[in-house]
Every structure is written in C-alpha cells, then in structure tokens.
Write an enzyme that holds these catalytic residues in place. Sequence first.
Site, PDB file in Angstrom:
ATOM      1  N   GLU A 120       0.822  -1.221   0.000  1.00  0.00           N
ATOM      2  CA  GLU A 120       0.000   0.000   0.000  1.00  0.00           C
ATOM      3  C   GLU A 120       0.850   1.263   0.000  1.00  0.00           C
ATOM      4  O   GLU A 120       0.496   2.275   0.603  1.00  0.00           O
ATOM      5  CB  GLU A 120      -0.967   0.008   1.198  1.00  0.00           C
ATOM      6  CG  GLU A 120      -1.825  -1.221   1.334  1.00  0.00           C
ATOM      7  CD  GLU A 120      -2.567  -1.589   0.059  1.00  0.00           C
ATOM      8  OE1 GLU A 120      -2.771  -0.713  -0.794  1.00  0.00           O
ATOM      9  OE2 GLU A 120      -2.933  -2.766  -0.092  1.00  0.00           O
ATOM     10  N   GLY A 121       1.969   1.208  -0.704  1.00  0.00           N
ATOM     11  CA  GLY A 121       2.893   2.335  -0.757  1.00  0.00           C
ATOM     12  C   GLY A 121       3.933   2.196   0.328  1.00  0.00           C
ATOM     13  O   GLY A 121       3.623   2.298   1.514  1.00  0.00           O
TER      14      GLY A 121
END
Length: 589
Positions: free
Chosen positions: A442-443
């Site tokens: 998620e980054g």
Amino acid sequence: MPEFNAPLRDMRFVLHQVFQGPALWARLPALAGTVDADTADAILEEAAKITGQLLAPLNRSGDEQGVTFAAGEVRTPDGFKQAWQTFREGGWVGLAGNPEHGGMGMPKMLAVQFEEMLYAANCSFSLYSALSAGCCLAIDAHASEALKAIYLPQLYSGQWGGTMCLTEPHAGTDLGIIRSKAEPYADGSYRVSGTKIFITGGEQDLTENIIHLVLAKLPDAPAGPKGISLFLVPKYLVNADGSLGERNAASCGSLEHKMGIKASATCVMNFDGATGYLVGEPNKGLAAMFTMMNYERLSIGIQGIGCAEASYQNAARYARDRLQSRAPTGAQAREKPADPIIVHPDVRRMLLTMRALTEGGRAFATYVGLQLDTAKYAEDPDERDAAQRLVALLTPVAKAFFTDTGLESCVLGQQVFGGHGYIREWGQEQLVRDVRIAQIYEGTNGIQALDLLGRKVVADGGQSLKLFAAQIRSFCASEPPYADAVLHALGQLESLSQWLGERASSDANAIGAASVEYLQLFGYVAYAYMWSRMAAVAKAQRKQEPDFHDAKLGTAAFYFERLLPRILSLEASIRAGSSSLFQLSAEQF
C-alpha cells in the site's frame, strides 16, 4: 499457544473520554440517530468475541497450512471459510459502509478500533475483509448508481469479495507506466487485458464472486498517470436479475510464496479481454483508486498497531510468569527460586516501549478517524475542509509510523521471550513475519515519507501543518500535563519544516534525503500530543479508577522521558543534509 483479548477498556477510554466520540456523533445529523456510546460499546464487545474466540484460534494454523493453488483455484486454510460465513453474517464487512446500499453506517472512529482487533487476532483473515471494505469505498464514491445498486449490497454483505489491481511486473510505485489496456465495446462495457501482481484475495474460496477494481488505459489515453482509468471487473458476470452468470476472463495465474501473512492469497492475476465497467470518468482512474488506497493505507497502518498489541499481550504475560535471576534491588519472590523477569529494568524498558507506542498509535488512529468522520459528515463546509486537509496530512504518517513502530514492538516482544521468542509455538515469530509486510505494501514507507514532506508540507507551503499545529497549541493553552514538552517538540518540527522548505529550493535531493527521518520525527511529535491528551483525562479522572489511570500516567511519563527524546537524533540526521548520500559513485556500492 498465544491468545488475544481485545483491549476494550483502553479503546473505550480513547473513544469516549479522550476524543468524546459520542458527543461528536450527536452533533452530526448523519450519525446522530445511528450510533451512541451504548451502541459503540455493544459493537466493540461483540467484535472482541468474534476476534478473540473465532479468528485468533485460526491464526497459527492458518500460517502453518497457508493457502493452496491448483488448476486456477485457491483454497484458504481449514476453518477460514466457516469463519468467513460467521463473520459476514454479523455484517462486519459493511460496518462503516453506506446504509443506502446495505452498510451499517458506523463512524470511522469506531471502525479503526474494530480493525485493530482484526489485525491483532489474525492478519491474513483481516486482509480479505479490508480489501472488500476499501473496494466498497471506491465504488460508493465514484461508480454510477447502476453499478452501486448491483455490487455494493453483495460486497457489504460479504457474499462477494473485493480487490484492487494496481501493480504490474514492471510498474509498482510508477503507475504511469502500466501496460494494461481497456477496449470500449458498443454496449458500454470494456474488454480489459493485462497482468497484475501482488493482488490480495485475487482468488479465494470465501465468497461466491470477486469484484476486481483494475487500473488500465484506454486506446486514446494520454501518457503517464493522467491516462489511467478504473474498471470494475467481476470474476463472474452478473445477470440483469442479480444472479451470477458465466465466468469472466479474469484468472489467477499463480500465488506468491511469502515471508508472512501466509493464509492471505497474494495472486498474479491475468485479465484476457475480461468484461469490465468504467468507474468514474475516463483517465481519472488514479484519483478514484486513491479513494480506496487512502483507506487501505490507514487500515494497513492499523495492522502495525494490532500486531504490536498482540505481541505486547503475549510478552507481558510471559514476563510476569518467567522466572530468571533476582531483581537488582534484591529478591522480590523469595518463595521462588528466581524472580519473574518483569522485575528487570531492561525487560520493563521493552514492555513500556511497546505499550507507549501501541497506546499512542491507538489514540492517533482514533484521532484520524475523528477527522475522517468530520470531513464526511460535518454540516459546516469550512469544518469539513479543515478535517479533510488534516486527513491528507496525517494519512502517510499513520501508515508509515504505525507500521515502523509496529515492527519495533513485535521485535521487542519477541526479545522479551528470549530463545522462546524464536520458537513457533509462542506466536511471537509469526507476528514479526506478518507485520513486516505492512511497511512495504500500500505504498512503501519511504514513499509515504516523500508524500508527507514533499507534497503535504513543502508543496503545501506548510498550510496543513499550521492547521495541525494550531490545534495542538489550542489544546496546550489549557496547560495539560507535558504541555511544555509538546510545544517544544512542535517548535522543532515547525523549524525543521521551514528549513527543509528553504533547502529544497537549492538542493534537489533535500526532500528525499530527509523524508524518512522527518516522518519519524513528525510521528513522535504527534504521539506526544496524543499522550498529553490522554494524561490530561487520566489525571482528571484518576479517583474513579486509580489502577487504570495510574498506569496511563506512568506510561505517559515513560513516553516523554524515554521515547520523545528520539527526535533529537532525528533532527541531527535531517540537518546533516544530503551530501553524504552521494559521495559514493553507483559503482562503489
């Protein structure tokens, strides 16, 4: 075998007393008739039962068995399918979902605490629910009314599952270079083709259908991220009457073999001219997907808090029971051959570090949830705008700092056990393996740090930071415990922010060189604000429950004396600049 008991007393303390959630909900018309203190407590009590009694017992067996893949089909570990049925019957996927389409409409302040319980009990199981909830959020915010009516009720109910399909073998952070394509058809649908990797729940046997949100490019799309569109691609096509039709051309090619979260299916997904439907506007897909991504980033941050809480509970129980050596001040358990290890200063250092970071994170997650509720439901547009700006500023901090400190706490919990922490049966090594991914997906946390410093502080001219700082100063004006320490730390953060903004104009590497340390420093300052707020309530209410509130005040003292000073070394690293990072040539690495 490790067990998990939801920290309900602390959750109620943060939700009701520190942030006064019921008072907020009462003044927001959309929530006033939906939830109050009694409703929230009842939900938390039931959530504690389902996570502690249903999901936690499947955690170790799920890790050992993992998911299996054969002939394009994925099977989850024993017990997962039955647990999902119970989970969905309780309406848990749609806890914070839109009531117009079958969600329960609960506030995010409450949902973040439920998510913490989920991750603490069983990370792998939780991911199936988290992806479905995020998928719902994007559909509800951006899809047509027709798509919402067909897909949201089944997703909220858990009858269908959801995914997000961004990453490709050659394109991770740089989504502008994705190759997936979408060809328009005369009936208004699209044919989506491409390969996506690292897709959580891309194939599973928990739900009868899986709804993929897929980033792809139209034939005439502009180059780069401005040419990305978002498509809803179901595993099974849906007939006009809502029944399932034929299998779509979307399939799982393989599973990834991972370090942790082994009961979560991480899939390579192939879309071979699969029928899909545009979500939102053409070439605006990245913005639509980020509605889901920002939800997932906060959720994955909470994974760090949940794992840390589980590790702390295990370690504290062990430290009270394990007998080794005598206390430095003399025998404490004279009737026993040795004292429990909790008497030793270093063990207490580890436990208090875990406790201070986890409880600080719980408060900060609830605070971010408060801002999300305000941004969504407040009637005053200025109040909504201010809350939304705080959400944008604080989301990268929450994702990265929660997971960085979550790993630290899980490693400390493992260390408390000594050699037993390295042994599977105690559960600590699994928590270390499971939480590690949270810093990556998620980054990555490095990307979160660049987003915070580069976009949310420097590019913003520091305006959102000023908003956060003004709120902190307003609170400190009431002279709560540790107000001076909070204000001093805030001054350091503001001074560094201004200095970095000035440096960035003459040094292209300034932001990248400082961003990770800056986010860490920001996190410690934010937690100082949280701990001052908690200490103020604990001090005021001490006589009502001395044991609980004294423990809170003692943990606050440890935070300010032993953890907040970490910002001194972080500031020194930041002010050292970028030059030492580039003294070696690429060939010298």
